[in-house]
Design an enzyme around this catalytic site. Sequence first.
Site, PDB file in Angstrom:
ATOM      1  N   HIS A 156       0.706  -1.359  -0.059  1.00  0.00           N
ATOM      2  CA  HIS A 156       0.052  -0.049   0.086  1.00  0.00           C
ATOM      3  C   HIS A 156       1.092   1.176  -0.033  1.00  0.00           C
ATOM      4  O   HIS A 156       0.222   2.307  -0.408  1.00  0.00           O
ATOM      5  CB  HIS A 156      -0.794   0.055   1.378  1.00  0.00           C
ATOM      6  N   ASP A 364       3.864   9.292  -1.006  1.00  0.00           N
ATOM      7  CA  ASP A 364       2.684   8.679  -0.402  1.00  0.00           C
ATOM      8  C   ASP A 364       2.392   7.562  -1.506  1.00  0.00           C
ATOM      9  O   ASP A 364       2.546   7.795  -2.820  1.00  0.00           O
ATOM     10  CB  ASP A 364       1.200   9.515  -0.294  1.00  0.00           C
TER      11      ASP A 364
END
Length: 458
Positions: A156, A364
């Site tokens: 992720h 991110d």
Amino acid sequence: MTRLVVVSNRVSIPEEGKPQAGGLAVAITGALSEHGGLWFGWDGRVKQVPSNRPSVVTRDNIDYATLSLSKEDYDNYYLGFANEVLWPVFHFNLGAMDFQLDHVKAYSRVNARFAEALVTLVQGDELIWVHDYHLLPLGKELRERGIRQPLGFFLHIPFPSFDLLRALPCYRELLEDLLHYDLVGFQTENDRHAFHEALVETFDATLEGDNVIDCLGHRLRTGVYPVGIDVDEAIAEAEHAITQAPACQFQADLGKRDLIIGADRLDYSKGLVQRFNAIETLLTHFKHRRQRTIFMQIASPSRSAIPEYDELRRQLEGMAGHINGTYADIDWLPVHYLNQTYAHADLMGLFRAARVGLVTPLRDGMNLVCKEFVAAQDPDDPGVLVLSDLAGAARELSGALLVNPYDVHDITSAIERALNMPRDERRQRYREMIDVLRRNSLLTWRQRFIDDLAQQAG
């Protein structure tokens, strides 16, 4: 239909009358409900002497199996190696890495313990889907215990470039751990490319096309699966929230002032210091924004046991006080800094009321806040998203104003442009982004990965 087993660091067990913790938990539960299956992982508890026998709770056709952690393993596996080694390195912050041998040993020990417990629960015909950086070695541990079912792994967070990765003393072992999966998924093509490069440079791996790797006698497939949101649900939640009393009162208090909003977990990877500096620069160089603009930053508390996080909280509190002390007036406070966790519905109402969504992480994997901000907007009069080009979501949301999160003046200029943007341009950018969100929804992400993993069963 083949039974599905999902493994994650934390397990979200549904409780009657309470919403599930986040859209990702909803998507995983949906997949398990559809296929029937098991969700396995840590229960979030720390016990003096945790049992090695998993606790199992059944809801409908889903079994939730969990283990607790000892205090030593919580400190060394979770806080230590996962969040003081892997998290900073994978987010390009080598200065925050604190590598200790005890942490490495705990990381291996917990993954082995998870595998030992999981093999007692699988039946032999499942698809096994492992999630995120806490569990990189789990595939190897399962294979060593005789598991032959298709194993998939999804990361992720970002995957670092090879030059960053090899700063990890144990990077070779971690790369070799990942070779035991049949399918390894990433958020962006850049992440997949970095993984391929690391295998080629470290082990002289052979690439076949874009997605098959032969390395050290293992053959695995890679894929790009950008995580999305449930767009229709997000829209409905925002439309409902904006009609409720708290949102109506907030809009009345806001009046004709423009709201700039950020909502993040308190983390050094989110670029919050640079964001506060950009707000101060906006008020300094664009004086017409004084009295007319409010910046609200919600920073949910996170990992307070790690010193860097506590220091960041104090730094942001000081910056908010400095900006307000310099620019505030009797009837206007420019910065509202809230170090609290708010209900998701409340956030969606705030997003709907905002003129600018400020999402500027330094790095991110994807970032779902920016996608929720877009979904929350009024299609007829939408706000503008200012987005870091180092977030995975920037590869999809070209309708945002993309900025370098390290460049305070770039962020400031984008905010000013967003506040001045004509309505027609805002509508066009919104339509482009909402179309992308629908194509790459949370359900699409889930189904694509499961379908690709199922192909490995043949």
